[in-house]
Design a protein around this motif. Structure first.
Motif, PDB file in Angstrom:
ATOM      1  N   ALA A  38      72.017  89.212 -18.936  1.00 17.65           N
ATOM      2  CA  ALA A  38      72.292  88.435 -20.147  1.00 17.65           C
ATOM      3  C   ALA A  38      71.037  88.270 -20.996  1.00 17.65           C
ATOM      4  CB  ALA A  38      72.865  87.066 -19.765  1.00 17.65           C
ATOM      5  N   MET A  39      69.892  88.069 -20.355  1.00 16.65           N
ATOM      6  CA  MET A  39      68.640  87.933 -21.104  1.00 16.65           C
ATOM      7  C   MET A  39      68.284  89.251 -21.795  1.00 16.65           C
ATOM      8  SD  MET A  39      66.368  85.301 -18.705  1.00 16.65           S
ATOM      9  CE  MET A  39      65.566  86.627 -17.927  1.00 16.65           C
TER      10      MET A  39
ATOM     11  N   VAL B  87      75.295  84.167 -26.920  1.00 18.76           N
ATOM     12  CA  VAL B  87      74.471  83.362 -26.011  1.00 18.76           C
ATOM     13  C   VAL B  87      75.296  82.224 -25.416  1.00 18.76           C
ATOM     14  CG1 VAL B  87      72.482  81.795 -25.890  1.00 18.76           C
ATOM     15  CG2 VAL B  87      72.299  83.960 -27.123  1.00 18.76           C
ATOM     16  N   LEU B  88      76.087  81.553 -26.232  1.00 21.95           N
ATOM     17  CA  LEU B  88      76.915  80.451 -25.732  1.00 21.95           C
ATOM     18  C   LEU B  88      77.958  80.946 -24.738  1.00 21.95           C
ATOM     19  CD1 LEU B  88      77.399  78.350 -28.989  1.00 21.95           C
ATOM     20  CD2 LEU B  88      75.907  77.851 -27.035  1.00 21.95           C
TER      21      LEU B  88
ATOM     22  N   GLN C 226      77.864  81.888 -17.036  1.00 18.69           N
ATOM     23  CA  GLN C 226      76.856  81.586 -16.010  1.00 18.69           C
ATOM     24  C   GLN C 226      77.156  80.253 -15.326  1.00 18.69           C
ATOM     25  OE1 GLN C 226      72.937  80.489 -17.380  1.00 18.69           O
ATOM     26  NE2 GLN C 226      72.001  81.837 -15.874  1.00 18.69           N
ATOM     27  N   ARG C 227      77.502  79.243 -16.111  1.00 25.60           N
ATOM     28  CA  ARG C 227      77.803  77.925 -15.524  1.00 25.60           C
ATOM     29  C   ARG C 227      79.037  77.966 -14.636  1.00 25.60           C
ATOM     30  NH1 ARG C 227      77.707  75.898 -20.729  1.00 25.60           N
ATOM     31  NH2 ARG C 227      75.554  75.764 -21.386  1.00 25.60           N
ATOM     32  N   GLY C 228      79.982  78.832 -14.967  1.00 23.81           N
ATOM     33  CA  GLY C 228      81.224  78.896 -14.212  1.00 23.81           C
ATOM     34  C   GLY C 228      81.163  79.776 -12.973  1.00 23.81           C
ATOM     35  N   MET C 229      80.091  80.509 -12.816  1.00 24.22           N
ATOM     36  CA  MET C 229      80.007  81.421 -11.674  1.00 24.22           C
ATOM     37  C   MET C 229      80.011  80.641 -10.363  1.00 24.22           C
ATOM     38  SD  MET C 229      77.307  84.324 -12.979  1.00 24.22           S
ATOM     39  CE  MET C 229      77.626  85.484 -11.665  1.00 24.22           C
ATOM     40  N   TYR C 230      80.859  81.060  -9.453  1.00 22.26           N
ATOM     41  CA  TYR C 230      80.934  80.520  -8.101  1.00 22.26           C
ATOM     42  C   TYR C 230      81.389  79.063  -8.043  1.00 22.26           C
ATOM     43  CZ  TYR C 230      78.074  84.656  -7.819  1.00 22.26           C
ATOM     44  OH  TYR C 230      77.598  85.908  -7.983  1.00 22.26           O
TER      45      TYR C 230
END
Length: 97
Positions: free
Chosen positions: A50-51, A83-84, A90-94
């Motif tokens: 993502a970066m 980006v959002l 990313q926050r929702g992973m796992y």
């Protein structure tokens, strides 16, 4: 995980309920640790990708805008959207674990 080895390398006597429970607990702990390590690796891989994508989009936006402030602002909105969205993924992973 090597700290668990002293307790698991010499299996407790399975003839007792305490021994069976300890063996199950150690096996579950090792499994959970392996899953957590894999999740961390996956999150790091996603974040790095993502970066890289964000940096590439930023370069591409500047190239397309060619100094045009109006166009730069329009394209920046698209970049911020990416980006959002990446941050949300990313926050929702796992989360299910």
């Amino acid at each position: 995980m090597t700290q668990l080895n002293p307790y698991g390398s010499d299996p407790p006597s399975l003839l007792t309920s305490g021994g069976r429970a300890l063996a199950r607990d150690l096996q579950r702990t090792r499994r959970e640790a392996a899953v957590a390590l894999a999740q961390g690796d996956g999150l790091a891989e996603f974040t790095a990708a993502a970066m890289n994508s964000t940096a590439a989009l930023d370069r591409h936006r500047r190239l397309l805008a060619r100094g045009d402030d109006f166009l730069n602002n329009l394209l920046a909105e698209e970049e911020v959207g990416f980006v959002l969205a990446a941050m949300s993924i990313q926050r929702g992973m796992y989360r299910q674990y």
